[in-house]
Design a protein around this motif. Structure first.
Motif, PDB file in Angstrom:
ATOM      1  N   UNK A  39      52.854  35.815  42.268  1.00 44.78           N
ATOM      2  CA  UNK A  39      52.510  34.964  41.064  1.00 44.78           C
ATOM      3  C   UNK A  39      51.898  33.890  41.255  1.00 44.78           C
ATOM      4  N   UNK A  40      52.076  33.058  42.295  1.00 43.82           N
ATOM      5  CA  UNK A  40      51.280  31.895  42.644  1.00 43.82           C
ATOM      6  C   UNK A  40      49.922  32.074  42.972  1.00 43.82           C
ATOM      7  N   UNK A  41      49.963  33.181  43.918  1.00 44.30           N
ATOM      8  CA  UNK A  41      48.511  33.328  44.481  1.00 44.30           C
ATOM      9  C   UNK A  41      47.594  33.797  43.395  1.00 44.30           C
ATOM     10  N   UNK A  42      48.030  34.619  42.271  1.00 42.11           N
ATOM     11  CA  UNK A  42      47.450  35.284  41.193  1.00 42.11           C
ATOM     12  C   UNK A  42      46.840  33.967  40.359  1.00 42.11           C
ATOM     13  N   UNK A  43      47.279  32.649  40.590  1.00 42.68           N
ATOM     14  CA  UNK A  43      46.589  31.670  39.857  1.00 42.68           C
ATOM     15  C   UNK A  43      45.562  31.020  40.550  1.00 42.68           C
ATOM     16  N   UNK A  44      45.263  31.375  41.762  1.00 46.65           N
ATOM     17  CA  UNK A  44      44.125  30.745  42.478  1.00 46.65           C
ATOM     18  C   UNK A  44      42.715  30.866  41.805  1.00 46.65           C
TER      19      UNK A  44
END
Length: 203
Positions: A39-44
């Protein structure tokens, strides 16, 4: 704790031991799960090339960033805890692992070439912002945004129901928050927030 013993410990046990030793400096009692890392990486941002990670911990998010395609030389991981920093160095020797305080991120980033044209496209943070006073929050986020490109974003997860950064600190720094995914399967459940400069968020 010897190097061999530290490496033999499961990530959750290392995190728990460090939390018991330094509860104010180690905000989480368990490592981030793969769903939260995703989920964090998806916001890059789509064009992300250079990333700074604050609070590398046991490396769950570091692993996800590298798997996403961030080159090790373009990943700067800052960790305050000596045991976890040493483990990060052994797990990800090609990444730029630095033992340091996020409040000194300007100096750390400059020493690693993450300034000017080499500024970070994004910062991902596992720091326990809710446990910090407002001055510490302001010092860390002010330093972080000085190391980001103009339209860069800071991606933060938190375990609390409210935004991780105090509203007055966000206003003072000119930051806008966007709530991202809620990850129920993490232990404990966590919510992702994305912070950007207000002018960049408006654009």
């Amino acid at each position: 704790m010897t190097t061999l013993l530290s490496d033999a410990l499961p990530p959750w046990m290392l995190m728990l031991r460090q939390w018991l030793k330094h509860p104010r400096r180690t905000a989480a009692i368990a490592p981030s799960g793969p769903e939260l890392a995703t989920a964090m990486v998806a916001e890059l941002p789509p064009d992300t090339r250079r990333v700074i990670e604050l609070g590398g911990g046991t490396g769950a998010l570091t692993k996800a960033l590298l798997a996403h395609g961030i080159a090790a030389a373009d990943l700067l991981v800052v960790e305050l805890n000596e045991a976890m920093h040493a483990r990060l160095q052994r797990r990800f020797p090609q990444a730029r692992n630095v033992l340091g305080d996020a409040r000194q991120l300007r100096e750390i980033a400059a020493a690693q070439g993450f300034v000017g044209e080499g500024a970070a496209d994004a910062i991902v943070s596992g720091l326990g912002m809710l446990s910090m006073d407002r001055k510490l929050q302001r010092d860390i986020y002010a330093a972080a945004f000085d190391c980001l490109r103009g339209d860069g974003r800071l991606i933060q997860f938190t375990y609390g129901p409210q935004p991780p950064l105090a509203d007055e600190v966000a206003r003072e720094l000119g930051l806008a928050a966007m709530r991202g995914a809620f990850v129920l399967r993490n232990v404990p459940p966590a919510t992702v927030y994305v912070y950007r400069r207000t002018e960049a968020a408006g654009a």
